[in-house]
Structures are given as structure tokens and as C-alpha cells.
Design an enzyme around this catalytic site. Structure first.
Site, short mmCIF file in Angstrom:
data_model
loop_
_atom_site.label_atom_id
_atom_site.label_comp_id
_atom_site.label_asym_id
_atom_site.label_seq_id
_atom_site.Cartn_x
_atom_site.Cartn_y
_atom_site.Cartn_z
N LYS A 86 0.86 -1.20 0.00
CA LYS A 86 0.00 0.00 0.00
C LYS A 86 0.89 1.24 0.00
CE LYS A 86 -3.74 0.19 2.58
NZ LYS A 86 -4.55 0.11 3.83
O1 G3P Z 1 -7.33 0.98 5.68
C1 G3P Z 1 -7.61 2.30 5.44
C2 G3P Z 1 -8.96 2.78 5.82
O2 G3P Z 1 -9.85 1.74 5.96
C3 G3P Z 1 -9.02 3.76 6.95
O3 G3P Z 1 -10.19 3.60 7.68
O4 G3P Z 1 -11.57 3.83 9.69
O5 G3P Z 1 -9.31 4.92 9.62
O6 G3P Z 1 -11.19 5.80 8.23
P1 G3P Z 1 -10.58 4.61 8.86
#
Ligand code: G3P
Length: 229
Positions: A86
Site C-alpha cells: 500500500k
Molecule cells: O485501511 C484504510 C482505511 O480503511 C481507513 O479507515 O476507519 O481509519 O477511516 P478509517
């Protein structure tokens, strides 16, 4: 369409794998920090737990292009060349994407908050494009619309990339993107559970089983009835 688990908690991942047709795991530095253990050990544990065909996505933390490339090499040497690296869509990340791809590694472009960021990451060679749906919503941008828009742009321009939508807070956001035909979503185990769980289902099945128990004089299953001496 792929369904991925956005978590690094091995027990939670194992639980999802035990009942849902999940296709792999995505992680990021925050998700790994929540586990609070050595992240290399945690990633190795997840790799061992996952079926061979399942995907594992791990995010780089370097901030220069050269360091990102070195980090991608080190991660793939440890976790396998089928790892999805990533890469955040910073200026340095955009520069790293084609170079990491040229090394034969798979790239997921992450941290995407606009359609054009997603399109450019695909053009740079990323296999997956990860728009942050709920985070966009929090900024007053329609995250579902942006993710669907990127999907449309990828297909219109015949790019060999797919949207891997991330950052969901509810199952409605996921449903809209399933409808739009995007390539993949990743979500926390709680959100995934809400995609399939429904109290009305539980109530309906419990009522039917109560009726059956009344009929046969106890909580007997078909196995009990068919193998009874
Ligand atoms: O993996 C990246 C993404 O899912 C981030 O999620 O919950 O931190 O907005 P969040």
C-alpha cells in the site's frame, strides 16, 4: 468482487474467515498500532492464518520515494512477492508507484480523497485504488459517489486497476458500492457482520424452530429424528 477484512487482530480475522467468504486482509499503521504487538510478528501470523489465495495488503511508512522502494522490497522479502504494497498517494508515493510496480510487486494506492487522485494512481500502475469513503463523508464530500466515479473512470479508460473502497462506518455505504459494481471493499469485522446480520432473521428462525420443537416434543434436530433407534 472481493471482500477484505480491514483489521490486524488475528482472532477477529479468524472469526470473519470462519463464516464469511472473505478474500484477504488490509492493514494500515493505525490498525497495526491498535494490536500493540510487534507488527512484523502480527503480519506473519496473519499471513499464516490466511488461505494461500487470499490477499494481504501492508502500508509503507517511509516518506521519500527511495525509502518507499527499499521498504517495499523488504516487506515482500519477508511476506512474499504476492503481497499488496500500500503506497499513500503523496507526491513521493506517486513517484514510487511505477518503480515498485516495475520491480514486479503489486501496489494498492491508498489515502485517496478525490476522483482524480484515484485516476492518476491507476495510470501510475497501481492495481488497487483505495478511496477513503467515510473520511471523505466527514469532509463533506460524497465518498460513495467518488468511489463509484473512480470505478467508472477506470472502466471508461480501460485501465487494468480496480477500486478497493475503504474507510466504511456503516453497511449502507458498502451496499451502494456493491450496487455500483466496484472491484473490492475492505471493512472492519463489525461492519462486515452488519452486512449479513439482521435481528429479524434471527427472530424468524427462532420462531420456526420453536414451532418445530412443539411438534416433535423437544429441541430435536433432523439428525436426532432420523437416527433415533
Ligand atoms: O485501511 C484504510 C482505511 O480503511 C481507513 O479507515 O476507519 O481509519 O477511516 P478509517
Amino acid at each position: 468482487m472481493l471482500i477484505l477484512i480491514d483489521d490486524a487482530d488475528v482472532a477477529a480475522i479468524a472469526d470473519v474467515l470462519s463464516y464469511l467468504p472473505a478474500d484477504g486482509v488490509t492493514t494500515n499503521p493505525t490498525i497495526l498500532s491498535r494490536v500493540g504487538k510487534n507488527p512484523v510478528d502480527v503480519l506473519c501470523e496473519i499471513r499464516e492464518l490466511l488461505p494461500a489465495r487470499a490477499q494481504l495488503h501492508v502500508q509503507l511508512v517511509s516518506t521519500t520515494t527511495d525509502d518507499m522502494i527499499a521498504e517495499a522490497k523488504a516487506l515482500c522479502a519477508e511476506l512474499g512477492n504476492d503481497l499488496y504494497v500500500k503506497i499513500p498517494v503523496t507526491r513521493e508515493g506517486y513517484a514510487a508507484i511505477p518503480r515498485v510496480t516495475d520491480l514486479g510487486f503489486r501496489v494498492t494506492a491508498t489515502g485517496i480523497h478525490s476522483s482524480m487522485q484515484g485516476f492518476m494512481a491507476a495510470k501510475a500502475g497501481a492495481k488497487y485504488i483505495a478511496p477513503y469513503v467515510n473520511r471523505m463523508d466527514n469532509y463533506g464530500i460524497d465518498g460513495v459517489r467518488v468511489a463509484a466515479d473512480i470505478h467508472k473512470m477506470l472502466r471508461t479508460h480501460e485501465l487494468d486497476s480496480d477500486v478497493l473502497a475503504a474507510s466504511f462506518k456503516n453497511s449502507e455505504q458498502v451496499l451502494e458500492l456493491v450496487r455500483a459494481g466496484i472491484g473490492a471493499i475492505t471493512a472492519h469485522p463489525d461492519v462486515l457482520a452488519h452486512l449479513v446480520g439482521n435481528p429479524a432473521t434471527d427472530a424468524a428462525i427462532a420462531d420456526q424452530n420453536d414451532d418445530f420443537a412443539a411438534l416433535v416434543g423437544g429441541r430435536y434436530t433432523w439428525t436426532d429424528l432420523l437416527t433415533r433407534e
